[in-house]
Design an enzyme around this catalytic site. Sequence first.
Site, PDB file in Angstrom:
ATOM      1  N   CYS A  82       3.966  -1.005   1.286  1.00 53.69           N
ATOM      2  CA  CYS A  82       4.815  -0.377   1.424  1.00 53.69           C
ATOM      3  C   CYS A  82       6.055  -1.556   0.848  1.00 53.69           C
ATOM      4  O   CYS A  82       6.218  -1.901   2.040  1.00 53.69           O
ATOM      5  CB  CYS A  82       5.903   0.365   2.203  1.00 53.69           C
ATOM      6  SG  CYS A  82       7.509   1.306   1.969  1.00 53.69           S
ATOM      7  N   CYS A 236      10.266   2.568  -5.448  1.00 50.68           N
ATOM      8  CA  CYS A 236       9.626   2.165  -4.807  1.00 50.68           C
ATOM      9  C   CYS A 236       8.680   0.343  -5.323  1.00 50.68           C
ATOM     10  O   CYS A 236       8.931  -0.127  -6.047  1.00 50.68           O
ATOM     11  CB  CYS A 236       8.509   3.030  -5.583  1.00 50.68           C
ATOM     12  SG  CYS A 236       6.745   2.093  -4.754  1.00 50.68           S
TER      13      CYS A 236
END
Length: 332
Positions: A82, A236
């Site tokens: 992430c 993202c």
Amino acid sequence: MKKMKLLKVHGSENDFYMLDAKQFEQGLTDQQIKQLAVKICKRNGGLGDGADGLLWIDRASHQGPLGKMRVINADGSEASMCGNGLRSVSRYLAEQNQESAFSVETMEADLPVAKMKDLATGVSTYQVQIAPVSFKAADLKMHVNNESETLVDQQIKELDSDLSFTAVAVPNPHLIAFVDEATINGDQLGELGRYLNNGVNPIFPDGVNVSFVLIQGANQIFVRTFERGVGYTNACGTGMSAASLVSVLLHGDQIANNTDIIVRNPGGMVKTNVHHQDTGADTIDLIGNATFVSTVELDLDDALAGNFAQAKFNETGEQVNYEKFISNLQLN
Ligand SMILES: N[C@@H](CCC[C@H](N)C(=O)O)C(=O)O
């Protein structure tokens, strides 16, 4: 009563609850960690306004890294990486250990991270490395076009007759398509994302993050992402990193290797710098905000049961600085 402390954080408004597991005398099981993520991240009926995921910080499993990050998506699935979350985890470990450059253990690699000059007044900024990179179908768990070994700038007939897709793992899986302005603002991204993630599909049985990319000028792109395990997100980090790499590979005349790229997204902007190597060991630097919005105190058993009535939030005041930064971006 087991009181616990969390932080509400974001990178480009991709928001997370961040929890330091070292505060617990007894660890949580994987099942409890995932249950906690699902309960607190719910946008309606979760903790506060919910979140895109849970960032779980723990001691590293070996010598070297200052700590370890795990990321659990809002639906309870675990991701291997992430990018936006790693910046907040880096800031947390930097402040806890009084260090400014170190490495963080993630599921597949120890990644170098560093504190950078603030993007704007009061907007704490970190650089994290995104790696390892792979275009192999096996690493992407992808079954496409008669078991093709890679998918680079190719159509997937079952998905769309016009778009060309590139699939890359960084190391979590991403599917990237270059589109025009009308398409990036429409819902085709959501249609593809829902098909590839919400139910059974033969192409990416484990799901995939889908990003549409618009080239806005020399070394400038806009990226919108439908995330696996989440849905539409404001940004993202790994998606923007994957999109930057694919931009360098397919549109090298406009987006350059080893050069800062401005990446705008619905929640703000980051910078990336792609290091594409002929040897294949590509890496991407991702530079952006690591904003701590509030601290939260609540009882662990209450949280596991989805009971948030007693949760105590304390704003840090940093969000005002972030919003100023974004409104100045829009004026420029
Ligand atoms: N928001 C993240 C990516 C989180 C994981 C992703 N949903 C997956 O399942 O791979 C980022 O900033 O990279």
